[in-house]
Scaffold this motif. Structure first.
Motif, mmCIF file in Angstrom:
data_model
loop_
_atom_site.group_PDB
_atom_site.id
_atom_site.type_symbol
_atom_site.label_atom_id
_atom_site.label_comp_id
_atom_site.label_asym_id
_atom_site.label_seq_id
_atom_site.Cartn_x
_atom_site.Cartn_y
_atom_site.Cartn_z
ATOM 1 N N ASP A 1 48.140 10.915 -64.296
ATOM 2 C CA ASP A 1 49.111 11.903 -63.856
ATOM 3 C C ASP A 1 48.792 12.459 -62.467
ATOM 4 N N TRP A 2 49.831 12.898 -61.788
ATOM 5 C CA TRP A 2 49.631 13.567 -60.494
ATOM 6 C C TRP A 2 48.748 14.807 -60.639
ATOM 7 N N ASP A 3 48.872 15.494 -61.769
ATOM 8 C CA ASP A 3 48.015 16.667 -61.985
ATOM 9 C C ASP A 3 46.543 16.317 -61.880
ATOM 10 N N HIS A 4 46.180 15.105 -62.271
ATOM 11 C CA HIS A 4 44.772 14.704 -62.237
ATOM 12 C C HIS A 4 44.259 14.548 -60.813
ATOM 13 N N GLY A 5 45.175 14.347 -59.879
ATOM 14 C CA GLY A 5 44.774 14.333 -58.475
ATOM 15 C C GLY A 5 44.783 15.719 -57.864
ATOM 16 N N ALA A 6 45.744 16.547 -58.263
ATOM 17 C CA ALA A 6 45.871 17.878 -57.681
ATOM 18 C C ALA A 6 44.800 18.839 -58.191
ATOM 19 N N GLN A 7 44.473 18.766 -59.471
ATOM 20 C CA GLN A 7 43.574 19.756 -60.077
ATOM 21 C C GLN A 7 42.172 19.791 -59.465
#
Length: 615
Positions: free
Chosen positions: A171-177
């Motif tokens: 997920d994109w969240d895994h890059g942003a977090q």
């Protein structure tokens, strides 16, 4: 903040927003769409790296897709996801404000494998981000512009200029977090248990047409509703040029006694008597040539060669000049001492348009300017450690990891339309910790203002949200109020007080939470889909779900949650009219989701989940 620039919003309406979709899911799909979370990255921190930075990615550039975040005025943090064409992607910032156009942030991942890299820049001047072909592979490149700029500071292990970089999968969240975690762990200060404070700001009540009577009435209403901070925005200054307006008086940081005959002292005293902290707006980097400093020191103006940077008759001071920095320190030191300020809203409302690439091999004037501004911010931290500093620049047109490291919170956007607030707050929490993303609720909803007359009332526009939701959309970050709150009716005040009380209960979770964006970003121009995000505190195993009906044709939806412990059972607390279960197993919430039944179109829900042992 500059009200005249809201005219630009008229020209921007109608632009389409491309929402951000979970990995291998349909962007337009329902809340209950399954998400491929099997390659979930473990909680990690980004790496701090110097610039320039390069990363070779395997395979052709057309195998990759990227996410960018808008930096357009009044449309900040709108997310765009797209597959890369054969020429790739390249953006060169030339406006002298890091986040004007697009944010200096980018996520790229391979469409087939889900493997990707996230990068966020820590420099407020010009920069370059590119994902381009190189032979049979692809290269991600991040650099200052010009690329020769050396770090002038290091904060929390991060060189400035520098960048935060994270490799991720899924997920994109895994890059942003990982980037957000680094900002919170290494760059933000510990602001205490009451952070972030609920604030009121005077701007959208009467803009710069301030009066002591109105301010005191607003302070009384703000305190009664539970606000903890009261900030006087632009217009309080200009003692030697009282008729000049908020732009024409820049640089004259003395009280305008024609507007405030008794000065700021009695206002500040009353704000404190009411139990609130006191804040003030300033734009220390710009001056009017009619102000004392402008008349005495035109040689202090920032220039590109012989040409000064000018906008609307005001000029930017050259913070590369030590005399300018010393003057700025003295002005703010005096204001903090005289009015015992707790909060300073530092604005900057102009571009510094410059083709920095022509300075290859040497420092450009922007670099020297921002090095001096960083010195001012370090001074404020050292001399006034309890002073809260907000970063603002016509909204968030100059917010990046550098400003996040040197200030405490930031203004998301001058656009306070509730539809926009929902979308922008959703997007902002990909880039920055939610407790540092400040946005305000204005009632009635602020939309497009009739600028033919400065005395015109707010133009009424249709909001997609009910009254409670108009406050809830800004609870996703640093909550604030503005507008003529002294004229709000009893029901509106009651709703505001209830939302503020709830916000104070959930902000301890927000301060430590990883944000999981469970849906695409709603279209801010015409929301017609539900939007949801889950804030999970991994330390306490508590979470807050923000869910918005947002004019979706449906009133029912199932939200599959992420970030929870599958081996825990969660107590569920929320509005009674949603018919929520008393508790649910973590694995059930992850696999099957939480069913929501909204009572009406435009409704919202804030749901607290508390993990207990045993599923």
């Amino acid at each position: 903040m500059q009200s005249s620039r809201f005219r630009e919003l008229i020209n921007l309406i109608g632009l389409l927003l491309v929402g951000i979709a979970p990995y291998k899911s349909d962007c337009s799909s329902a809340l209950s769409t399954p998400v491929d979370d099997s390659r979930k990255s473990s909680p990690t921190l980004a790496a701090a790296v110097p610039l320039p930075f390069e990363k070779v990615l395997p395979g052709p550039v057309t195998d990759y897709e990227i996410v960018t975040a808008s930096g357009d005025f009044a449309r900040e943090y709108l997310l765009r996801t797209f597959r890369l064409p054969a020429e790739g992607f390249r953006y060169v910032q030339k406006l002298g404000r890091s986040s004007n156009g697009i944010k200096p942030w980018l996520l790229v991942r391979n469409v087939e494998t889900g493997e990707g890299v996230a990068v966020s820049l820590a420099y407020s001047g010009n920069w370059i981000l590119a994902v381009e072909p190189r032979g049979e592979n692809t290269v991600l490149r991040a650099a200052t512009s010009p690329a020769s700029l050396a770090p002038f500071d290091t904060i929390g292990g991060l060189p400035i200029p520098g960048a935060l970089v994270a490799e991720f999968s899924g997920d994109w969240d895994h890059g942003a977090q990982p980037i957000v975690r680094y900002i919170r762990k290494h760059l933000l200060r510990d602001m205490g248990e009451d952070w972030p404070p609920v604030q009121y700001n005077t701007w959208y009540a009467d803009y710069d047409r301030l009066s002591q009577k109105a301010i005191l009435a607003q302070a009384k209403a703000a305190a009664e509703m539970g606000c903890e901070l009261f900030t006087i925005d632009a217009g309080w200054y200009g003692g030697t040029v009282p008729e000049a307006g908020w732009v024409g008086a820049l640089g004259d940081w003395t009280v305008n006694h024609e507007k405030l005959p008794d000065g700021l002292e009695p206002i500040a005293a009353e704000v404190r008597r009411l139990g609130m902290k006191c804040g003030l707006w300033i734009e220390i980097e710009r001056v009017s040539p009619n102000s004392p400093v402008g008349r005495e020191h035109p040689d202090w103006f920032l220039r590109d060669g012989e040409k000064p940077f000018e906008r609307r008759g005001s000029y930017t001071l050259d913070f590369g000049n030590p005399q300018v920095v010393a003057w700025a320190k003295s002005q703010i030191d005096r204001l903090v001492a005289d009015y015992k300020l707790d909060y300073l809203k530092m604005d900057f409302n102009t571009n510094l348009q410059l083709d920095s690439e022509r300075f290859a091999g040497v420092e450009d004037v922007l670099y020297r300017h921002y090095r001096g501004l960083a010195e001012l911010w370090r001074h404020l931290r050292a001399e006034h450690p309890d002073l809260i500093v907000e970063n603002c620049s016509s909204g968030s047109l100059r917010h990046d990891v550098m400003t996040a490291a040197m200030t405490d919170t930031h203004w998301v956007s001058d656009n306070v339309n509730p539809n926009m607030c929902l979308a922008m707050n959703h997007g902002a929490t990909y880039l920055f910790p939610p407790e540092t993303c400040s946005h305000w609720t204005i009632v009635p909803p602020w939309g497009l203002k009739k600028y033919a007359s400065r005395d015109a009332d707010h133009a009424a526009i249709e909001s997609s949200f009910d009254p409670t939701t108009q406050f809830t959309v800004n609870m996703m970050g640093h909550l604030g109020l503005s507008g003529r709150i002294q004229d709000w009716d009893a029901l509106t005040r009651k709703i505001a007080a209830e939302r503020i009380a709830l916000y104070k209960q959930i902000r301890p979770i927000m301060r430590k939470a990883d944000v999981y964006h469970l849906t695409a970003q709603a279209n801010p121009d015409a929301p017609k889909m539900m939007q949801a995000a889950l804030y999970v505190d991994p330390e306490t195993n508590r979470a807050v779900l923000f869910a918005y009906q947002a004019n979706d044709p449906r009133l029912e939806a199932t939200v599959r949650l992420k970030g929870l412990r599958p081996d825990r059972r969660y107590r569920v607390r929320g509005p009674e009219n949603l018919e929520l279960p008393e508790s649910s197993a973590g694995h059930e919430l992850i696999e099957n989701g939480l069913k929501l039944r909204f009572p009406n179109r435009g409704a919202s829900a804030v749901i607290l989940l508390t993990g207990e042992r045993g599923a």
